[in-house]
Design a protein around this motif. Sequence first.
Motif, PDB file in Angstrom:
ATOM      1  N   SER A  78       0.797  -1.223   0.000  1.00 51.48           N
ATOM      2  CA  SER A  78       0.000   0.000   0.000  1.00 51.48           C
ATOM      3  C   SER A  78       0.829   1.272   0.000  1.00 51.48           C
ATOM      4  O   SER A  78       0.402   2.282  -0.535  1.00 51.48           O
ATOM      5  N   LEU A  79       1.987   1.251   0.631  1.00 45.08           N
ATOM      6  CA  LEU A  79       2.802   2.462   0.731  1.00 45.08           C
ATOM      7  C   LEU A  79       3.867   2.465  -0.359  1.00 45.08           C
ATOM      8  O   LEU A  79       4.554   1.471  -0.564  1.00 45.08           O
ATOM      9  N   ASP A  80       4.008   3.567  -1.041  1.00 40.63           N
ATOM     10  CA  ASP A  80       5.054   3.651  -2.055  1.00 40.63           C
ATOM     11  C   ASP A  80       6.322   4.253  -1.458  1.00 40.63           C
ATOM     12  O   ASP A  80       6.381   4.594  -0.277  1.00 40.63           O
ATOM     13  N   ARG A  81       7.352   4.371  -2.274  1.00 42.77           N
ATOM     14  CA  ARG A  81       8.648   4.853  -1.807  1.00 42.77           C
ATOM     15  C   ARG A  81       8.540   6.243  -1.197  1.00 42.77           C
ATOM     16  O   ARG A  81       9.161   6.538  -0.182  1.00 42.77           O
ATOM     17  N   ALA A  82       7.774   7.111  -1.817  1.00 44.12           N
ATOM     18  CA  ALA A  82       7.617   8.472  -1.284  1.00 44.12           C
ATOM     19  C   ALA A  82       6.920   8.445   0.078  1.00 44.12           C
ATOM     20  O   ALA A  82       7.301   9.193   0.984  1.00 44.12           O
ATOM     21  N   ASP A  83       5.903   7.574   0.240  1.00 42.31           N
ATOM     22  CA  ASP A  83       5.233   7.440   1.541  1.00 42.31           C
ATOM     23  C   ASP A  83       6.253   7.059   2.608  1.00 42.31           C
ATOM     24  O   ASP A  83       6.277   7.634   3.693  1.00 42.31           O
ATOM     25  N   HIS A  84       7.092   6.069   2.297  1.00 41.48           N
ATOM     26  CA  HIS A  84       8.103   5.629   3.249  1.00 41.48           C
ATOM     27  C   HIS A  84       9.082   6.756   3.585  1.00 41.48           C
ATOM     28  O   HIS A  84       9.476   6.911   4.730  1.00 41.48           O
ATOM     29  N   ALA A  85       9.450   7.531   2.580  1.00 41.47           N
ATOM     30  CA  ALA A  85      10.383   8.637   2.822  1.00 41.47           C
ATOM     31  C   ALA A  85       9.747   9.690   3.720  1.00 41.47           C
ATOM     32  O   ALA A  85      10.393  10.172   4.667  1.00 41.47           O
ATOM     33  N   TYR A  86       8.496  10.052   3.454  1.00 43.56           N
ATOM     34  CA  TYR A  86       7.802  11.028   4.314  1.00 43.56           C
ATOM     35  C   TYR A  86       7.706  10.490   5.743  1.00 43.56           C
ATOM     36  O   TYR A  86       7.974  11.201   6.711  1.00 43.56           O
ATOM     37  N   MET A  87       7.311   9.221   5.887  1.00 46.03           N
ATOM     38  CA  MET A  87       7.149   8.638   7.209  1.00 46.03           C
ATOM     39  C   MET A  87       8.493   8.539   7.925  1.00 46.03           C
ATOM     40  O   MET A  87       8.603   8.851   9.110  1.00 46.03           O
ATOM     41  N   GLY A  88       9.546   8.123   7.214  1.00 47.93           N
ATOM     42  CA  GLY A  88      10.863   8.000   7.825  1.00 47.93           C
ATOM     43  C   GLY A  88      11.402   9.335   8.295  1.00 47.93           C
ATOM     44  O   GLY A  88      11.932   9.451   9.403  1.00 47.93           O
ATOM     45  N   GLN A  89      11.274  10.362   7.464  1.00 52.44           N
ATOM     46  CA  GLN A  89      11.774  11.690   7.845  1.00 52.44           C
ATOM     47  C   GLN A  89      10.986  12.249   9.029  1.00 52.44           C
ATOM     48  O   GLN A  89      11.552  12.839   9.942  1.00 52.44           O
ATOM     49  N   THR A  90       9.670  12.041   9.022  1.00 55.40           N
ATOM     50  CA  THR A  90       8.828  12.525  10.119  1.00 55.40           C
ATOM     51  C   THR A  90       9.162  11.789  11.412  1.00 55.40           C
ATOM     52  O   THR A  90       9.216  12.403  12.485  1.00 55.40           O
ATOM     53  N   THR A  91       9.406  10.485  11.326  1.00 56.58           N
ATOM     54  CA  THR A  91       9.779   9.717  12.515  1.00 56.58           C
ATOM     55  C   THR A  91      11.082  10.260  13.096  1.00 56.58           C
ATOM     56  O   THR A  91      11.186  10.495  14.302  1.00 56.58           O
ATOM     57  N   TYR A  92      12.072  10.479  12.240  1.00 52.34           N
ATOM     58  CA  TYR A  92      13.344  11.031  12.701  1.00 52.34           C
ATOM     59  C   TYR A  92      13.135  12.396  13.359  1.00 52.34           C
ATOM     60  O   TYR A  92      13.630  12.645  14.454  1.00 52.34           O
ATOM     61  N   ASN A  93      12.398  13.287  12.694  1.00 53.67           N
ATOM     62  CA  ASN A  93      12.162  14.630  13.246  1.00 53.67           C
ATOM     63  C   ASN A  93      11.419  14.571  14.574  1.00 53.67           C
ATOM     64  O   ASN A  93      11.723  15.327  15.495  1.00 53.67           O
ATOM     65  N   ALA A  94      10.421  13.683  14.664  1.00 54.08           N
ATOM     66  CA  ALA A  94       9.651  13.570  15.909  1.00 54.08           C
ATOM     67  C   ALA A  94      10.534  13.088  17.050  1.00 54.08           C
ATOM     68  O   ALA A  94      10.450  13.602  18.177  1.00 54.08           O
TER      69      ALA A  94
END
Length: 162
Positions: A78-94
């Motif tokens: 369900s999640l594409d590469r861009a979804d993973h990148a957004y989620m990964g960056q947000t996780t790091y920032n959080a």
Amino acid sequence: MKLVKGIAIGAVALSLAACDQSMYGGGGGISKQNVGTVGGAVAGGLAGSQIGGGSGRLWATGAGVLLGALLGSEIGKSLDRADHAYMGQTTYNALETGRSGQPVQWRNPDSGHYGTVTPQTAYQQGNLQCREYSQTVYIDGRSQQAYGTACRQPDGSWQIQN
């Protein structure tokens, strides 16, 4: 609760692994669904191995592998590469600067998928700074939730602990 934390490990591992574009590149033939299946199976197996004792632990590990593979496959599909990148960056920032209990949202305008990462209060574990967090991902109006703990490593990176 340990199973949910194990699934969180898989979800975050997938999101951070997605930043390595070579995994999804043309020649490799590795699909995001396959990565999700393998990552989910590993995380589920690790989580299952923490439950029960003796032969019960073996059954829990097997069930964790199967459940993790199924969930990881669905998330990966369900999640594409861009979804993973957004989620990964947000996780790091959080984890890096997020306020305890305050969700940090990500959204992929192309896919419409979105989610939140909510860090908790940082604490010391040995000589490492650690934070628990929760993630919620919304795909086609349905939510998936996961929980985990990450600790800052001496090099400044965050490593999932459980």
